[in-house]
Motif scaffolding. Structure first.
Motif, PDB file in Angstrom:
ATOM      1  N   MET A 181       4.303  -4.087   5.301  1.00 36.16           N
ATOM      2  CA  MET A 181       3.308  -3.251   5.969  1.00 36.16           C
ATOM      3  C   MET A 181       2.043  -3.028   5.137  1.00 36.16           C
ATOM      4  SD  MET A 181       3.551  -2.414   9.023  1.00 36.16           S
ATOM      5  CE  MET A 181       2.337  -1.115   9.083  1.00 36.16           C
ATOM      6  N   MET A 218      -1.058  -5.111   5.893  1.00 36.76           N
ATOM      7  CA  MET A 218      -1.626  -5.077   7.243  1.00 36.76           C
ATOM      8  C   MET A 218      -3.156  -5.202   7.218  1.00 36.76           C
ATOM      9  SD  MET A 218      -0.892  -2.444  10.284  1.00 36.76           S
ATOM     10  CE  MET A 218      -1.776  -2.546  11.822  1.00 36.76           C
ATOM     11  N   SER A 222      -3.331  -4.497  16.598  1.00 39.55           N
ATOM     12  CA  SER A 222      -2.771  -3.731  15.488  1.00 39.55           C
ATOM     13  C   SER A 222      -1.274  -3.481  15.692  1.00 39.55           C
ATOM     14  CB  SER A 222      -3.519  -2.410  15.356  1.00 39.55           C
ATOM     15  OG  SER A 222      -2.962  -1.614  14.355  1.00 39.55           O
ATOM     16  N   ARG A 280       1.709  -4.773  13.317  1.00 37.25           N
ATOM     17  CA  ARG A 280       2.659  -3.786  12.769  1.00 37.25           C
ATOM     18  C   ARG A 280       4.098  -4.199  13.088  1.00 37.25           C
ATOM     19  NH1 ARG A 280       0.320   0.510  14.758  1.00 37.25           N
ATOM     20  NH2 ARG A 280      -0.969   0.838  12.922  1.00 37.25           N
ATOM     21  N   GLY A 329       6.811  -2.764  10.715  1.00 34.08           N
ATOM     22  CA  GLY A 329       6.414  -1.354  10.583  1.00 34.08           C
ATOM     23  C   GLY A 329       6.764  -0.604  11.736  1.00 34.08           C
TER      24      GLY A 329
END
Length: 147
Positions: free
Chosen positions: A114, A117, A138, A142, A147
């Protein structure tokens, strides 16, 4: 150049007497000019796309608020504006194309968790600007990074 196309469409809308469309195009030109004045630069196509993308996002937020408040008349105005603005944006990416771009960006950035990112989004942003909702992009990144 995209900015020139918008200016030409503004002239055409004036000649045709399309007041609603003309109003939206003037809003687009004002947003572009505002950014140019603020930053003291001439916007290129990528920067114009970013302005248009932001305008669409603002209108989608307004549509959601108007719909929840029961103001369908105002929501319809915003929907019309989104339609005019989207005419200048490139064709939206499909889910499979977006997933492939995310996968390629993860590999290119060497991301594995994560905290990577930001690197992945930095690689993806120029490729998907104006062609996909950055919030959805996004979320895909993720999910891909666990995430």
């Amino acid at each position: 150049m995209l900015k020139q196309q918008i200016q030409d469409d503004m002239k055409a809308a004036m000649r045709a007497g399309e007041k609603d469309k003309l109003g939206v195009i003037r809003l687009i030109m004002a947003a572009i000019k505002q950014r140019e004045v603020d930053e003291r630069i001439e916007l290129d196509d990528a920067q114009v796309l970013a302005v248009l993308d932001k305008m669409v996002k603002q209108r989608r937020d307004s549509i959601a608020q108007y719909d929840s408040a029961g103001r369908n008349d105002l929501a319809e105005v915003e929907r019309f504006e989104v339609g005019v603005i989207q005419a200048y944006l490139p064709e939206a990416l499909s889910e499979s194309e977006l997933s492939a771009l995310v996968e390629a960006a993860v590999v290119e950035a060497g991301a594995s968790e994560m905290r990577d990112m930001g690197k992945v989004m930095g690689v993806l942003r120029p490729k998907v600007q104006g062609r996909a909702d950055m919030g959805a992009v996004s979320a895909l990144v993720r999910r891909r990074l666990g995430g």
